[in-house]
Design an enzyme around this catalytic site. Structure first.
Site, short mmCIF file in Angstrom:
data_model
loop_
_atom_site.label_atom_id
_atom_site.label_comp_id
_atom_site.label_asym_id
_atom_site.label_seq_id
_atom_site.Cartn_x
_atom_site.Cartn_y
_atom_site.Cartn_z
N ASP A 162 -1.35 -12.88 5.00
CA ASP A 162 -2.13 -11.97 5.87
C ASP A 162 -3.09 -11.12 5.06
O ASP A 162 -2.95 -10.97 3.84
CB ASP A 162 -1.18 -11.07 6.68
CG ASP A 162 -0.32 -10.16 5.81
OD1 ASP A 162 0.18 -10.63 4.77
OD2 ASP A 162 -0.17 -8.98 6.15
N GLU A 191 2.58 -8.87 4.96
CA GLU A 191 2.75 -8.02 3.77
C GLU A 191 2.01 -6.71 3.94
O GLU A 191 2.48 -5.65 3.55
CB GLU A 191 2.25 -8.76 2.53
CG GLU A 191 2.60 -8.08 1.20
CD GLU A 191 1.57 -7.06 0.73
OE1 GLU A 191 1.88 -6.31 -0.22
OE2 GLU A 191 0.47 -6.96 1.29
N GLU A 222 -0.50 -10.53 -6.46
CA GLU A 222 -1.25 -9.36 -6.01
C GLU A 222 -2.34 -9.15 -7.06
O GLU A 222 -2.18 -9.55 -8.21
CB GLU A 222 -0.35 -8.10 -5.99
CG GLU A 222 0.49 -7.94 -4.74
CD GLU A 222 -0.33 -7.71 -3.48
OE1 GLU A 222 -1.28 -6.91 -3.51
OE2 GLU A 222 -0.02 -8.35 -2.46
ZN LIG Z 1 -1.75 -7.89 -1.20
#
Ligand SMILES: [Zn+2]
Length: 372
Positions: free
Chosen positions: A74, A134, A159
């Protein structure tokens, strides 16, 4: 397919958290199957009635994964004026698009890395894990952590960290506090009890707790201690009414080694102290969120490997990630990926092309190092 093409495909699929992620999951499922991975969907219907899916693609049917690469599917919403939000565009060595940096670049790099390996040579189970939601509280990863369908030994959580391995992160906790009073005409204060005066006394104690917390240090963080914020406060109904209720939010970010309820326990004990002087002091504390901090040891094999492969020493992460959920599944978890979190969540989010390609190289090495 090139990494850039894969990233363009992923960016083209609108996967804002407020939508179902079935489309992006179907795309990833097909890609994983063509790589020879066996896939498993973990689906549920969210509070808004939308289907949300976590997808796990593994080299073998197993409940003990050696190495997992985790990417959330997402993204945060994008501004309607950003016309190219879903059309990946390259300029000056940067790839622009919603999710380009956070975190579709990592997913594209992970797919290319697997594609460049003969997976039949892998002797230990390897998995790609694609999660939902997330950006709205790591909800997909938490569901996996609760269900525990498998264990993971090493986890690289995608990330944007500019390819610096981040081995620890603060926790995030939130509570709503309601202090009660008794309404009365403000000309006759003795007939009522001000909820705002009471809340002010409690907040003063909370500020003192915040100062005390500065004595408990974890030097890898900036600032190196647990922080407290009261970000919202609301009370009373009119200027000439003694306020009957005052509500405020209490947010705190814990250093590893300190449990989430450490702060809450201190606040509760401050309330008990206030009740000694004011037996009518009434206060309700609703704990709303308690995301754990995490820390993977500096000398973990995964931390050492990523530090060496990226030529960057390990650091810590200031924002919430899915790492605690992976730790709940048994993993040594490190947050790592191309792009800079400071440009994520912005119009014009981008990932530098060279970092994207370097990430492919490092993930490939990681799979060979841990699973061959
Ligand atoms: Zn992220």
């Amino acid at each position: 397919m090139t990494t850039d093409q894969t990233l363009a495909d992923l960016v083209a699929i609108d996967s804002v958290s407020s939508r179902s992620n079935t489309e992006v999951i179907s795309y990833l499922e097909e890609r994983c199957r063509s790589l020879g991975l066996s896939t498993q969907r973990y689906a549920h219907v969210d509070n808004g009635g939308l289907e949300k899916i976590n997808l796990v693609a593994c080299t073998s049917k197993t409940d003990q994964i050696e190495l997992a690469l985790i990417g959330h599917t997402d993204t945060v919403p994008y501004d309607a004026n950003w016309k190219e939000a879903l059309a990946l565009t390259e300029q000056d060595g940067k790839l622009f698009g919603r999710g380009a940096c956070d975190t579709k670049a990592f997913i594209a790099a992970a797919l290319t890395a697997v594609e460049s390996i003969d997976i039949k040579k892998l002797t230990k189970p390897f998995a790609l894990v694609f999660t939902s939601d997330e950006e709205i509280g790591c909800l997909g990863a938490k569901r996996l952590a609760d269900a525990k369908p498998f264990t993971v030994k090493y986890a690289i959580v995608g990330e944007p960290t500019s390819l610096q391995p981040r081995r620890a992160g603060k926790g995030y906790c939130l509570a709503h506090v309601t202090v009660q009073g008794r309404e009365a005409h403000s000309a006759y204060p003795q007939l009522g009890a001000s909820a705002i005066f009471r809340a002010a006394r409690l907040i003063e104690r909370i500020e003192a707790i915040a100062e005390e917390l500065q004595n408990d240090l974890h030097q890898d963080f900036d600032p190196p201690f647990t922080t407290i914020n009261i970000g919202l406060i609301n009370g009373g109904t009119a200027k000439n009414i003694i306020p009957g209720a005052c509500r405020f939010t209490l947010e705190w970010r814990t250093i590893p080694g300190q449990k989430g309820d450490y702060v809450l326990d201190r606040v509760r004990s401050a309330v008990r102290n206030l009740q000694r002087d004011d037996p009518d002091f009434e206060c309700e504390i609703d704990a709303d969120r308690a995301d754990d901090s995490f820390e993977t040891s500096r000398d973990s094999d995964l931390v050492e490997f990523l530090a060496q492969a990226s030529s960057q020493s390990s650091g810590t992460v200031a924002f919430g990630t899915e790492a605690p959920s992976m730790i709940a599944l048994g993993a040594e978890a490190v947050v790592f990926g191309p792009g800079d979190i400071r440009v994520a969540h912005r119009t014009g989010e981008f990932v530098p092309v060279d970092q994207l390609h370097q990430c492919v190289r490092i993930l490939k090495l990681a799979i060979e190092r841990f699973c061959v």
